[in-house]
Design a protein around this motif. Structure first.
Motif, mmCIF file in Angstrom:
data_model
loop_
_atom_site.group_PDB
_atom_site.id
_atom_site.type_symbol
_atom_site.label_atom_id
_atom_site.label_comp_id
_atom_site.label_asym_id
_atom_site.label_seq_id
_atom_site.Cartn_x
_atom_site.Cartn_y
_atom_site.Cartn_z
ATOM 1 N N THR A 100 -32.291 -29.273 4.010
ATOM 2 C CA THR A 100 -32.461 -29.199 2.558
ATOM 3 C C THR A 100 -31.124 -29.342 1.843
ATOM 4 N N ILE A 101 -30.109 -28.649 2.331
ATOM 5 C CA ILE A 101 -28.770 -28.733 1.719
ATOM 6 C C ILE A 101 -28.270 -30.172 1.716
ATOM 7 N N LEU A 141 -32.897 -25.171 6.496
ATOM 8 C CA LEU A 141 -32.080 -25.082 5.291
ATOM 9 C C LEU A 141 -30.953 -26.100 5.295
ATOM 10 N N VAL A 142 -30.403 -26.385 6.463
ATOM 11 C CA VAL A 142 -29.347 -27.407 6.567
ATOM 12 C C VAL A 142 -29.890 -28.748 6.100
ATOM 13 N N SER A 184 -23.173 -26.166 5.511
ATOM 14 C CA SER A 184 -24.252 -25.851 6.451
ATOM 15 C C SER A 184 -23.945 -24.654 7.343
ATOM 16 N N GLU A 200 -17.126 -30.965 6.895
ATOM 17 C CA GLU A 200 -18.288 -30.529 7.666
ATOM 18 C C GLU A 200 -18.072 -30.784 9.151
ATOM 19 N N GLY A 218 -23.786 -21.420 9.191
ATOM 20 C CA GLY A 218 -24.584 -20.203 9.266
ATOM 21 C C GLY A 218 -26.005 -20.330 8.761
ATOM 22 N N LEU A 219 -26.438 -21.538 8.438
ATOM 23 C CA LEU A 219 -27.789 -21.717 7.901
ATOM 24 C C LEU A 219 -28.768 -22.150 8.988
ATOM 25 N N ALA A 220 -30.023 -21.778 8.798
ATOM 26 C CA ALA A 220 -31.089 -22.218 9.695
ATOM 27 C C ALA A 220 -31.232 -23.734 9.576
#
Length: 93
Positions: free
Chosen positions: A31-32, A28-29, A21, A50, A23-25
């Motif tokens: 979704t990941i 998007l986190v 996760s 994590e 650096g992700l918006a």
């Protein structure tokens, strides 16, 4: 997502993910982590490192809390998540 997809092409029995996760918006986190849950449910073992402990504990079966490179707590993820001691020290609770 591309790196995870490439790794899955070889049909691994174990998938190692280090800070997926980072650096992700936030969208998007989310979704990941949905994808990670689906991969796990399909039978692939996942070792996830994590810093977002709340999300990680929400999808994990087991958890290990590291402090200066040493395991200081371990057990079922739900037990770790519900521990008042863990919440106070690591989860901001």
């Amino acid at each position: 997502m591309l790196a995870i997809g490439r790794a899955l092409m070889s049909r691994p029995s174990l998938l190692l993910l280090d800070e997926p996760s980072m650096g992700l918006a936030p969208l998007l986190v989310k979704t990941i982590f949905q994808v990670i849950r689906e991969i796990s449910e399909s039978g692939t073992t996942i070792l996830l490192v994590e810093q977002n402990a709340n999300l990680a504990l929400g999808i994990a079966d087991r958890a290990y809390v590291l402090e200066t490179g040493k395991i200081v707590h371990s057990g079922k993820a739900s037990d770790i998540y519900n521990s008042e001691q863990i919440k106070a020290a690591y989860l901001g609770g």
